[in-house]
Design a protein around this motif. Structure first.
Motif, PDB file in Angstrom:
ATOM      1  N   ARG A  99       0.975  -1.226  -0.203  1.00 52.49           N
ATOM      2  CA  ARG A  99      -0.130  -0.395  -0.198  1.00 52.49           C
ATOM      3  C   ARG A  99       1.297   1.294   0.535  1.00 52.49           C
ATOM      4  O   ARG A  99       0.465   2.078  -0.893  1.00 52.49           O
ATOM      5  N   LEU A 100       2.099   0.891   0.863  1.00 51.43           N
ATOM      6  CA  LEU A 100       3.537   2.317   0.209  1.00 51.43           C
ATOM      7  C   LEU A 100       3.662   2.779  -0.474  1.00 51.43           C
ATOM      8  O   LEU A 100       3.557   3.595  -1.764  1.00 51.43           O
ATOM      9  N   ALA A 114       0.690  14.126   5.469  1.00 54.70           N
ATOM     10  CA  ALA A 114      -0.655  14.083   4.719  1.00 54.70           C
ATOM     11  C   ALA A 114      -0.676  12.590   4.932  1.00 54.70           C
ATOM     12  O   ALA A 114      -1.457  11.621   5.680  1.00 54.70           O
ATOM     13  N   PHE A 115       0.176  11.860   5.893  1.00 58.59           N
ATOM     14  CA  PHE A 115       0.105  10.179   6.276  1.00 58.59           C
ATOM     15  C   PHE A 115      -0.732  10.175   7.508  1.00 58.59           C
ATOM     16  O   PHE A 115      -1.304   9.728   8.335  1.00 58.59           O
ATOM     17  N   ASP A 166      -0.661   1.487   8.947  1.00 62.96           N
ATOM     18  CA  ASP A 166      -1.899   0.719   9.132  1.00 62.96           C
ATOM     19  C   ASP A 166      -3.868   0.813   8.762  1.00 62.96           C
ATOM     20  O   ASP A 166      -4.223   1.195   7.817  1.00 62.96           O
ATOM     21  N   GLN A 167      -3.896   2.314   9.416  1.00 61.63           N
ATOM     22  CA  GLN A 167      -5.627   1.970   8.886  1.00 61.63           C
ATOM     23  C   GLN A 167      -5.518   3.280   8.827  1.00 61.63           C
ATOM     24  O   GLN A 167      -6.732   3.868   8.131  1.00 61.63           O
ATOM     25  N   ALA A 168      -4.291   4.003   8.670  1.00 58.63           N
ATOM     26  CA  ALA A 168      -4.233   5.033   8.067  1.00 58.63           C
ATOM     27  C   ALA A 168      -4.239   4.828   6.620  1.00 58.63           C
ATOM     28  O   ALA A 168      -5.043   5.352   5.424  1.00 58.63           O
ATOM     29  N   LEU A 169      -3.957   4.172   6.152  1.00 60.61           N
ATOM     30  CA  LEU A 169      -3.600   3.714   4.458  1.00 60.61           C
ATOM     31  C   LEU A 169      -5.068   2.981   4.498  1.00 60.61           C
ATOM     32  O   LEU A 169      -5.444   3.781   3.519  1.00 60.61           O
ATOM     33  N   GLU A 201     -11.028   5.925   0.645  1.00 64.07           N
ATOM     34  CA  GLU A 201     -11.512   7.499  -0.005  1.00 64.07           C
ATOM     35  C   GLU A 201     -11.274   7.071  -1.648  1.00 64.07           C
ATOM     36  O   GLU A 201     -12.017   8.109  -2.329  1.00 64.07           O
ATOM     37  N   GLY A 202      -9.887   6.431  -1.858  1.00 61.51           N
ATOM     38  CA  GLY A 202      -9.437   6.557  -3.654  1.00 61.51           C
ATOM     39  C   GLY A 202      -8.876   7.889  -2.975  1.00 61.51           C
ATOM     40  O   GLY A 202      -8.905   8.910  -2.823  1.00 61.51           O
TER      41      GLY A 202
END
Length: 384
Positions: free
Chosen positions: A46-47, A194-195, A251-254, A260-261
């Protein structure tokens, strides 16, 4: 103002979503156990999406500045020549780091508040045949400028074999980033922008071309040796103790960003920039940057008929609203509004309303509601 009520609108650290806060409150686990390896396996791909790369995105416990230093110490040797594009305080930080390692620095300085011109950089680089790396800042936090990083590597590679190394600390995750497509060799960012996380993690990705240079460098340091991080990440671990609580939050932020997309995340940031800029233009308060150069994550305002520092004090005292001041020669001359990460158009409208009242209390003669109304119109037109 309620004692515990604070509104954080600086360009980092930024507010943290409640679900991310809850994730970070999980019980601690062993950093060498299977649970941590599973967590890293969840995070890694995801990163890649955020960076726009097929390369590994390395996770280092440290600040964004540790990422800038890691890029320098791994990719450049003492006495090498580099070009640093300085568009503000964080471009100047690259200069200071390089000089600390005995690297010969050529500075290309741009007026603060303006983005660099890639054609000018290319022509300047023609006269520097020994440069091994070009350092640039994607979002220059100190001025609210978003530099044309998407054009830089192609321009550099027309005239040089130099690596292109980019500080993306205050925008990656909030603006479109295509590391591989744009030809960036090393890209760095941090967790507290932004993360939507606390400070404490640094993320860095490296191109294959840059890995060839790094592996041939015998003096990569110890803690910031990126080869160690790459080798260990392949085994779903880290060479040194990771900031596990922040990894839980990451993990949750991603998850939130994916739901949201990413295109919607980037569009939200663009909208918030336009609302903020439109409000100050309606209030006839000057902005530091023009529309073309303006960042989607931070707006710099340069008042000409009231005191920027007095304004910051008023809104902090009256409403618990924090915005950032200027740095170096812009100290006392500008204030900077962060609109990134866990921030929405509704937050921008609330912030603008408080700032309008702060302007009046500072002595600025404005029509109350004019800036908010301009932002509201931009929001409605955007939806259409």
């Amino acid at each position: 103002m309620l004692q515990d009520q604070q509104y954080l609108r600086i360009p980092g650290p930024t507010p943290i979503p409640p679900s991310v806060q809850r994730a970070m409150a999980q019980p601690m686990i062993g950093h060498r156990g299977n649970e941590t390896s599973e967590l890293l396996r969840s995070i890694k791909p995801r990163l890649n999406k955020v960076f726009g790369t097929d390369q590994d995105v390395l996770i280092v416990t440290g600040s964004g500045t540790s990422g800038l230093e890691a890029a320098v110490v791994n990719a450049v040797k003492p006495l090498d020549e580099v070009l640093v594009i300085v568009t503000g305080a964080f471009g100047a930080r690259f200069v200071a780091i390089c000089e600390a390692y005995g690297i010969r620095v050529h500075k290309y300085e741009v007026e603060w508040g303006k983005a660099f011109d890639t054609h000018e950089i290319k022509e300047h680089l023609r006269n520097l045949p020994n440069v091994t790396a070009v350092f640039a800042t994607y979002c220059e936090t100190s001025t609210g400028v978003l530099n044309p990083i998407h054009e830089l590597a192609a321009a550099v590679k027309e005239v040089s074999d130099a690596l292109v190394i980019v500080d993306g600390v205050s925008c990656v995750g909030g603006v479109e980033t295509r590391m591989d497509e744009w030809g960036i060799d090393i890209l760095v960012t941090g967790s507290q922008k932004a993360f939507m996380l606390p400070a404490g993690l640094m993320f860095i990705a490296v191109s294959e071309r840059a890995w060839d240079v790094i592996r041939s460098n015998p003096n990569r340091g110890f803690y910031l040796d990126l080869v160690k991080y790459r080798d260990d990440l392949a085994k779903d671990t880290t060479p040194f103790t990771p900031a596990l609580s922040i990894l839980f939050g990451l993990d949750q932020a991603l998850d939130l960003m994916e739901k949201e997309g990413f295109e919607n995340v980037y569009a939200r940031h663009t909208l918030m920039k336009k609302m903020t800029r439109g409000a100050f233009e309606a209030l006839e308060v000057p902005l530091l940057t023009n529309e073309e150069d303006a960042s989607d994550t931070v707006t710099a305002v340069k008042p000409d008929d009231f005191d920027a520092e007095e304004f910051r004090k008023v809104i902090k005292k009256e409403f618990g609203l924090s915005v950032a001041g200027g740095q170096e020669h812009l100290k006392g001359k500008i204030f900077r509004i962060g609109h990134m990460g866990y921030c929405s158009p509704a937050d921008v409208l609330q912030t603008l309303g408080m700032m309008e009242m702060g302007l009046i209390k500072t002595g600025k003669n404005i029509e109350l509601g004019k800036g908010v109304a301009a932002a509201q119109r931009i929001y409605l037109e955007w939806g259409e």
